[in-house]
Design an enzyme around this catalytic site. Sequence first.
Site, short mmCIF file in Angstrom:
data_model
loop_
_atom_site.label_atom_id
_atom_site.label_comp_id
_atom_site.label_asym_id
_atom_site.label_seq_id
_atom_site.Cartn_x
_atom_site.Cartn_y
_atom_site.Cartn_z
N HIS A 157 38.36 20.64 41.31
CA HIS A 157 37.20 21.67 41.74
C HIS A 157 37.61 21.15 43.16
O HIS A 157 38.13 19.95 43.94
CB HIS A 157 36.29 20.53 41.37
CG HIS A 157 36.01 20.68 39.66
ND1 HIS A 157 36.14 19.51 38.93
CD2 HIS A 157 34.76 21.16 39.03
CE1 HIS A 157 35.96 19.58 37.88
NE2 HIS A 157 34.52 20.99 37.61
N ASP A 162 36.38 17.19 44.41
CA ASP A 162 37.75 16.71 43.88
C ASP A 162 38.12 16.35 45.15
O ASP A 162 38.32 14.82 45.12
CB ASP A 162 37.92 16.07 42.70
CG ASP A 162 37.48 17.72 41.27
OD1 ASP A 162 36.14 16.43 41.26
OD2 ASP A 162 37.82 18.51 40.44
C1 XLS Z 1 33.10 19.11 31.63
C2 XLS Z 1 34.37 20.08 31.96
C3 XLS Z 1 34.90 20.68 32.40
C4 XLS Z 1 35.58 21.94 33.34
C5 XLS Z 1 35.78 22.54 34.27
O1 XLS Z 1 33.29 18.72 30.70
O2 XLS Z 1 35.27 20.15 30.69
O3 XLS Z 1 36.05 19.29 33.23
O4 XLS Z 1 36.81 21.86 32.74
O5 XLS Z 1 34.56 22.52 35.88
#
Ligand code: XLS
Length: 437
Positions: free
Chosen positions: A101, A104
């Site tokens: 993301h 991150d």
């Molecule tokens: C959260 C989601 C997230 C997605 C990406 O529960 O799994 O991590 O994979 O935004």
Amino acid sequence: MSEFFPEVSKIVYGGPQSRNPLEFKHYNADEVVGGKTLKEHLRFSVVYWHTFSSALSDPFGVGTAVRPWDDGTNSVENAQRKAKVAFEFIEKLGAPFYAFHDRDVAPEGKTLKESHANLDEVVKVFKDEQARTGIKLLWGTANLFSNPRYMHGAATSPNLDVYAYAAAQVKKAMEVTLELDGAGYTFWGGREGYSTLLNTDMKRELDHLGRFLHMAVDYKKQIGFNGTFYIEPKPKEPTKHQYDSDAAACLNFLRTYDLLPHFKLNLETNHATLAGHEMMHEIDAAIGAGALGSIDANTGDPLLGWDTDQFPTSIYLTTQCMLGILGMGGFTTGGVNFDAKVRRESFEPLDLFYAHIGGMDAFARGLKTAHAIISDGRFASFIKERYKSWDSELGRRIESGSASFADLEAYIMPKGEAAKNASGRQEMLENLFNDFI
Ligand code: XLS
Ligand code: NI
Ligand code: NI
């Protein structure tokens, strides 16, 4: 190059007899199964958020993670160092992909402009590291859920300014994904849902989400991004009801808003189970619509009712996943993305290696087992046999839409009673499945 994991060298395949926990027992990247190497089949990906950005906190306590490279500041330098840590880790592990993301990887600035600039500084490091290692981006995404501005949602926010902010963030994340030659881009609706219908115009929010995704499709064409767009279903957490609750709900949403030609699904195991489905159900539902794109590989704990995002270790689960994936002819742009985090008690850097090695071995066994099941053919012939009455002339007419109720009455009336049913043989088939494990 500096070494952040000095105690770990490149993880190699040691074979099933190996006693070294830092070796693969089953994942032999270059081994060929059914015409492709394990590396090509599985397309493993490491996620940035859980593996490099999570402090391992939980609702009852602060983070426990020991990460010696992290100076605790919100600086771009710290983020750039973390990028090098990530690539050293992924390279030593031998995974071909990663996913992230926007938030991150780089600190959020005081303004959107500053946040974009911070991201660009880290993307420079990603570009160099990708070139140095050959590691590729599986997909990028934008975090539209952590910042307080997104408390009511992003693309479904009642506040237009927030909607616009989210659009600008996605626009930038798409640009960065293109710059890094990402194979895909994921939309997970972080807070796209509601906590109470007493304050929610659900239809209007869904219409806004539909428009948002159309603008994303338009922008994709405009910038020439050819990667796959994914929607990731999840039924709850953080909201009580997330609009993308499961594969069927996502497919219905995409069809309603004429978006199905532009999206595939990224299915996550723990989200399937939270929705009350087996992962295999979600995989079948997506494949049935020609829309399985990628998977977020993890598992929940059957005794805990939330999204624990644990590393997958069950060979039953990985075999079921790989039966679906091999059955549809394998991944194209997608992969096995470890959207999984180590437990709060597993706080040392070394635990990150054990976790991924275990997940990769579990999927390698799942792949080999699924390949053996498909080559053997007994499940396929059992199913074919079970539906054989449909291979008749009348069956073909019903399936092609050229039969009527009157035809069916004329067919069954003289018989007086339906033909005898055959056993479903569930237990026999479960035993057969076990024979392959
Ligand atoms: C959260 C989601 C997230 C997605 C990406 O529960 O799994 O991590 O994979 O935004
Ligand atoms: Ni996920
Ligand atoms: Ni999850």
